[in-house]
Design an enzyme around this catalytic site. Structure first.
Site, mmCIF file in Angstrom:
data_model
loop_
_atom_site.group_PDB
_atom_site.id
_atom_site.type_symbol
_atom_site.label_atom_id
_atom_site.label_comp_id
_atom_site.label_asym_id
_atom_site.label_seq_id
_atom_site.Cartn_x
_atom_site.Cartn_y
_atom_site.Cartn_z
ATOM 1 N N CYS A 170 0.838 -1.194 0.000
ATOM 2 C CA CYS A 170 0.000 0.000 0.000
ATOM 3 C C CYS A 170 0.879 1.252 0.000
ATOM 4 C CB CYS A 170 -0.962 -0.045 1.185
ATOM 5 S SG CYS A 170 -2.321 1.125 1.118
ATOM 6 N N ILE A 171 0.737 2.137 0.984
ATOM 7 C CA ILE A 171 1.504 3.375 1.052
ATOM 8 C C ILE A 171 2.878 3.173 1.705
ATOM 9 C CG2 ILE A 171 0.537 4.096 3.274
ATOM 10 C CD1 ILE A 171 1.310 6.409 0.259
#
Length: 224
Positions: free
Chosen positions: A136-137
């Site tokens: 993800c991030i």
């Protein structure tokens, strides 16, 4: 040989902590691989607490370690106590907690700083030649600490399926190589022993996110 993996959390809940589905996927795939897991989180206040029904901050205060204990079923350790020599790899799930509690990316974007204990841990794993898995991030952490590394946060052109594609541009500005990948794939930076997958940076069915996290976990363990 049983692989020992440190999983680093950032709270509990997508908008102010660890994305719970991603954390669960990481833990299921590690369990299936017979890895020995220990979870860690900083013993610090969250940047803020978000009402997940409304998506808005509240006046409440919560502790990252205590909130991470919800995911870890109580078995979570202060990040300050993580001994890199005791582990073969580390994995960091995503969620806004990465951008708010493990760094200040949410406020400063590419000019962010990484939480000091975590920066020390990431540098130590890298120096020891031990792999790091991020989804993800979370790859923004590697981008900040490991200049020139290769990462993916999915695609670099924004659309309904890829609402956070602008992140790829910021990573490129930071000197990283961004590699476009689909949600059920992962990218392996062999030189830096860094494995990344986009997870919920993509608007995708949860089973595809689960599968992509599985590839990330598998490739991380291969490098361990």
């Amino acid at each position: 040989m049983v692989k020992r993996v440190a999983v680093i959390l950032s709270g509990c809940g997508v908008y102010d902590g660890t994305e719970i589905h991603e954390a669960s996927a990481v833990l299921v795939h590690l369990s299936r691989a017979d890895a020995k897991v220990q979870m860690f989180a900083p013993n610090a206040d969250q940047m803020h607490v978000v009402n997940h029904c409304e998506g808005k901050p509240t006046e409440e205060k919560r502790n990252v370690l205590q909130e991470s204990a919800r995911i870890a079923r109580g078995d979570v350790t202060d990040l300050a106590k993580l001994d890199v020599s005791a582990f073969d790899a580390a994995i960091i799930p995503g969620g806004f907690g990465v951008a708010k509690n493990l760094s200040d990316w949410a406020v400063k974007n590419k000019d962010c700083t990484v939480q000091p204990q975590l920066e020390k841990v990431i540098r130590a794993f890298h120096k020891a030649g031990k792999p790091l898995g991020m989804c993800c991030i979370s790859p923004i952490l590697a981008a900040k600490i490991l200049p020139g590394c290769e990462v993916t946060v999915g695609q670099d052109k924004e659309c309904e399926k890829w609402p956070y594609a602008g992140t790829a541009g910021a990573l490129k500005e930071m000197g990283c190589k961004h590699v476009n990948t689909d949600v059920d794939k992962a990218h392996v930076d062999v030189k830096n022993k860094l494995v990344t997958t986009c997870a919920f940076m993509c608007n995708a069915p949860i089973h595809k996110v689960f599968d992509g996290v599985g590839v990330m976990v598998k490739e991380t363990l291969k490098l361990a």
